[in-house]
Write a protein that holds these residues in place. Sequence first.
Motif, PDB file in Angstrom:
ATOM      1  N   GLU A 101     -27.110  69.776  57.847  1.00 29.98           N
ATOM      2  CA  GLU A 101     -27.700  71.117  57.932  1.00 29.98           C
ATOM      3  C   GLU A 101     -26.816  72.165  57.250  1.00 29.98           C
ATOM      4  N   ARG A 102     -26.185  71.726  56.166  1.00 33.64           N
ATOM      5  CA  ARG A 102     -25.354  72.606  55.339  1.00 33.64           C
ATOM      6  C   ARG A 102     -25.659  72.333  53.876  1.00 33.64           C
ATOM      7  N   PHE A 103     -25.487  73.358  53.056  1.00 29.86           N
ATOM      8  CA  PHE A 103     -25.532  73.196  51.610  1.00 29.86           C
ATOM      9  C   PHE A 103     -24.096  73.267  51.089  1.00 29.86           C
ATOM     10  N   TYR A 104     -23.637  72.155  50.508  1.00 32.32           N
ATOM     11  CA  TYR A 104     -22.288  72.085  49.953  1.00 32.32           C
ATOM     12  C   TYR A 104     -22.332  72.341  48.447  1.00 32.32           C
ATOM     13  N   GLY A 105     -21.331  73.054  47.950  1.00 29.74           N
ATOM     14  CA  GLY A 105     -21.216  73.284  46.519  1.00 29.74           C
ATOM     15  C   GLY A 105     -20.280  74.447  46.247  1.00 29.74           C
TER      16      GLY A 105
END
Length: 387
Positions: A101-105
């Motif tokens: 439930e996270r957007f990594y980048g």
Amino acid sequence: MNEKLFTQRLAELVKIPSVSSHSAQWDMGNIKVIHTLAGWLEALQFDVQILPVDGHENKANLIASRGKGKGGLVLAGHTDTVPYDEGRWQSDPFVLTDSNERFYGLGATDMKGFFPVALAAIERFEKAEFQQPLIILATADEESSMSGANALAAQGFNEQGQARYAVVGEPTGLKPIYMHKGIMMEELRITGQSGHSSNPALGNNAMEAMHEVMSELMLFRQELQERYQNPGFAVPTPTMNFGCIHGGDNPNRICADCAMQFDLRAIPGMSNDEMRQAIKERIAIVAQRRQVTIELETLFGGVEPFAEDRSSELVKAAEQLCQHDSEAVAYATEAPFLQQLGIETLVLGPGSIDQAHQPDEFIAQEQIAPAIDIISGLINRFCIPQK
């Protein structure tokens, strides 16, 4: 919210490298990010200007506006990122990864994630009549030289008073930030005289002179902390950090050269220029006493301390929409640059500053929908005719 479109936009921004750095090894342009944002905003009926930053190849600011008149709302953000720790990420920094439930980048939270939030909010007003203009600012080099923010003033932004309110979308956990510390970064270089270490009279030890300089700076720091205090900050006083030091080349040689880098984070009521001048005066006394040459070089021109009136219309509106009192933080943003252009300003955006500037940077997905609601509320409050 169109979740698929939001994710596509964030993925597109993360995919475009736009690192800014004091190191030429890392530094690159942001122009591809600017052109991507320009295309999206033109499709939403914005008039778009792309303004090159003088002296910086492939770097530019973007000013996009919808609606006419004065007293409008600015949604501002920087398009660059810090360098990344290659090999320490669990995923590719330039590929948006959806996990836990996270957007990594790289830049997902600091602060490319703010632009898809702003676009999603704008789309709610596709057919609305704007009584006051809505202005999107996208800048270069916030993470290094602040050349983009400095260029805005030189390029005449807000000379006609078209903007009255501004939100800088840095990651604040959706808490409105009305005050933050400033920052300046300096390097001291001391030149003495080398010689054989068996006889101190044969040289003039730059490292020993640096010891005296550091003692003088620590005394100066103590004086500042006794004079300036603001209980709104978790650390209520200004801080000075000695970050790195280098000097000499061999144990049996008198050290001829020594350099030290430090930062100073001032609180509202202080001036970076005044602090820098006071430091110059103090080290000049040490230089004369030790008979050495001391140079002070500004590594980063700095950000002034920032404070907006907590009773201002913008802060009150943000507190109501966020259902949270405004707070103060220790890190610096572009807010004072906008405030100096005559604009009521606060800092407010999704994500946590705790996730910035480190491997596996992410933005929590639970922050996105509330952020769009808050930005939509601000657009409605300051740009749309009230019935």
